[in-house]
Write a protein that holds these residues in place. Structure first.
Motif, PDB file in Angstrom:
ATOM      1  N   THR A 196       0.930  -1.331  -0.035  1.00 47.94           N
ATOM      2  CA  THR A 196      -0.011  -0.045  -0.121  1.00 47.94           C
ATOM      3  C   THR A 196       0.836   1.310  -0.028  1.00 47.94           C
ATOM      4  N   GLY A 197       2.348   0.995  -0.483  1.00 46.88           N
ATOM      5  CA  GLY A 197       2.920   2.401  -0.524  1.00 46.88           C
ATOM      6  C   GLY A 197       4.163   2.202  -0.004  1.00 46.88           C
TER       7      GLY A 197
ATOM      8  N   ASN B 166       7.300   3.377  -2.002  1.00 42.25           N
ATOM      9  CA  ASN B 166       7.334   4.976  -2.730  1.00 42.25           C
ATOM     10  C   ASN B 166       8.625   5.626  -2.662  1.00 42.25           C
TER      11      ASN B 166
ATOM     12  N   ARG C 138       7.679   0.509  -8.466  1.00 42.87           N
ATOM     13  CA  ARG C 138       6.976   1.606  -7.679  1.00 42.87           C
ATOM     14  C   ARG C 138       5.783   2.039  -8.650  1.00 42.87           C
TER      15      ARG C 138
ATOM     16  N   ASN D  33       3.500   5.205  -7.458  1.00 49.44           N
ATOM     17  CA  ASN D  33       3.221   6.328  -7.029  1.00 49.44           C
ATOM     18  C   ASN D  33       2.945   7.568  -7.731  1.00 49.44           C
TER      19      ASN D  33
ATOM     20  N   THR E 208      -1.149   6.224  -4.696  1.00 50.66           N
ATOM     21  CA  THR E 208      -0.576   6.103  -3.271  1.00 50.66           C
ATOM     22  C   THR E 208       0.597   5.135  -3.259  1.00 50.66           C
ATOM     23  N   GLY E 209       0.861   4.456  -4.378  1.00 53.04           N
ATOM     24  CA  GLY E 209       1.982   3.293  -4.330  1.00 53.04           C
ATOM     25  C   GLY E 209       1.036   1.981  -4.427  1.00 53.04           C
ATOM     26  N   ARG E 210      -0.200   1.981  -4.449  1.00 51.35           N
ATOM     27  CA  ARG E 210      -0.840   0.755  -4.572  1.00 51.35           C
ATOM     28  C   ARG E 210      -0.981   0.221  -6.122  1.00 51.35           C
TER      29      ARG E 210
ATOM     30  N   ASP F 157       4.735   4.745   5.443  1.00 48.42           N
ATOM     31  CA  ASP F 157       3.862   6.205   5.173  1.00 48.42           C
ATOM     32  C   ASP F 157       4.606   7.139   6.113  1.00 48.42           C
TER      33      ASP F 157
END
Length: 367
Positions: free
Chosen positions: A56-57, A60, A68, A70, A84-86, A112
């Motif tokens: 989930t990121g 990033n 990556r 993002n 978001t990096g997902r 994060d």
């Protein structure tokens, strides 16, 4: 003032009141889940390890890795359209599972920079796109290795103790659902694509090495208090658009030797989890089959409401993934027509179908 109150310092009393307030706030702020848990069962948090399916990121700020996302068009259908990096047009299984369980809407990445202390209480994600059970896999893509993900988890535990105390931390860990997703990068990138391991191992030996790595990981988090652990099998990677483009011939058929490798790995993994459950007291190591549900969606895509099963929405959909799926590769007009968002990763729509199927089939096994 009673004798108990006399024994407690003002600082200790304030700390206890703050802890009670935080726990009460989190209970009140839980979202309404879709699935029903058994009576008297609590799932205070979800903790996730793995690769790009769950990331989930965390990747990033890792500028050394190609894994990556993002940047646009990733996150096109995420709240506020934020990349978001997902590795998806929207949410990934990490988010959907905590949402279905009624814990919170999104599962934040542990790395994060905007992570808040209260986020730790209900769970975080340690997954890193490009990682694998084989240390060489993470090295190839410069991802966060499984040992490093465990080290982050240990730091998380210390932070959690500082917020809620040691007893509550033990309760959260013992009653949370842990999820592990690895294997795809090992089988395709490290074994078949780079040939880095084919000179050393035949396929059954290699998949056994992956399962041994998974087993060692599970034993380690068990020692750290984890009891309810869901381990995802490998999906039918021979049917993802990228593999079909590279190895599927002119008509881009599913590549059967890739799928057979996944089935071999999955069978070995399932047997190992059965063994662990017999040898680790009070453990609930659950094998989560994603191979068959995803294959069914691909083979019967029109029945699920899709129009395209062999290409992703991004760009041409045949090769674009991660840094290749970027603003220069505009997405399709309607991602709801596609099983895959890019050439490797399903769309949020397909993830929702898979997560709903998994929870219906396997949730009871955690309790």
């Amino acid at each position: 003032m009673g004798p108990l109150m006399k024994l407690r310092s003002p600082l200790a009393f304030c700390s206890s009141m703050l802890l009670c307030f935080i726990v009460l706030l989190l209970v009140c702020c839980k979202i309404k889940g879709v699935v029903e848990l058994p009576p008297n069962v609590s799932v205070p948090a979800v903790i996730v390890f793995g690769d790009s399916i769950m990331d989930t990121g965390n990747n990033n700020n890792n500028m050394q890795t190609w894994a990556r996302c993002n940047f646009a068009p990733y996150g096109k259908d995420f709240p506020a359209g934020i990349p978001t990096g997902r590795f998806s047009n929207g949410k990934v299984p990490s988010d959907l599972i905590v949402e279905e369980l009624g814990i919170k809407e999104l599962l934040p990445a542990y790395l994060d920079p905007n992570l808040q202390p209260k986020d730790l209480i209900t769970g975080v994600c340690f997954a890193s796109g490009g990682s694998g059970y084989d240390p060489l896999t993470s090295k190839i893509s410069t991802a966060i290795t499984l040992p490093d993900q465990i080290n982050m988890f240990k730091k998380y535990l210390e932070k959690l103790k500082g917020i809620v105390g040691e007893d509550r931390t033990k309760f959260i860990v013992a009653n949370s659902v842990f999820l592990l997703v690895q294997g795809s990068n090992d089988i395709y990138n490290t074994y078949f694509l780079s040939h880095a391991r084919q000179l050393q191992y035949d396929l059954p030996t290699y998949t056994r090495l992956l399962v041994t790595s998974a087993s060692n990981f599970l034993k380690e988090i068990y020692e750290l208090g984890a009891r309810r652990v869901g381990v995802f099998g490998a999906p039918p990677i021979g049917c993802v658009p990228f593999v079909r483009t590279v190895l599927g011939g002119i008509v881009r058929e599913c590549v059967e030797n890739q799928n057979e490798a996944c089935k071999l790995f999955n069978n070995q993994l399932s047997e190992e989890l059965d063994s662990l459950n017999q040898n680790l007291p009070n453990s609930r190591m659950v094998y989560l089959d994603v191979y068959n549900p995803l294959l069914d969606i691909i083979q019967n895509y029109q029945q699920y409401g899709y129009k395209v099963e062999d290409r992703g929405c991004c760009g041409t959909g045949e090769l674009e993934a991660a840094v290749i799926c970027n603003p220069l590769a505009p997405p399709c007009p309607d991602v709801e027509d596609y099983i895959f968002w890019d050439s490797f990763h399903p769309s949020e729509s397909a993830y929702k179908k898979l997560v709903a199927s998994l929870l219906r089939k396997h949730l009871y096994q955690f309790f």
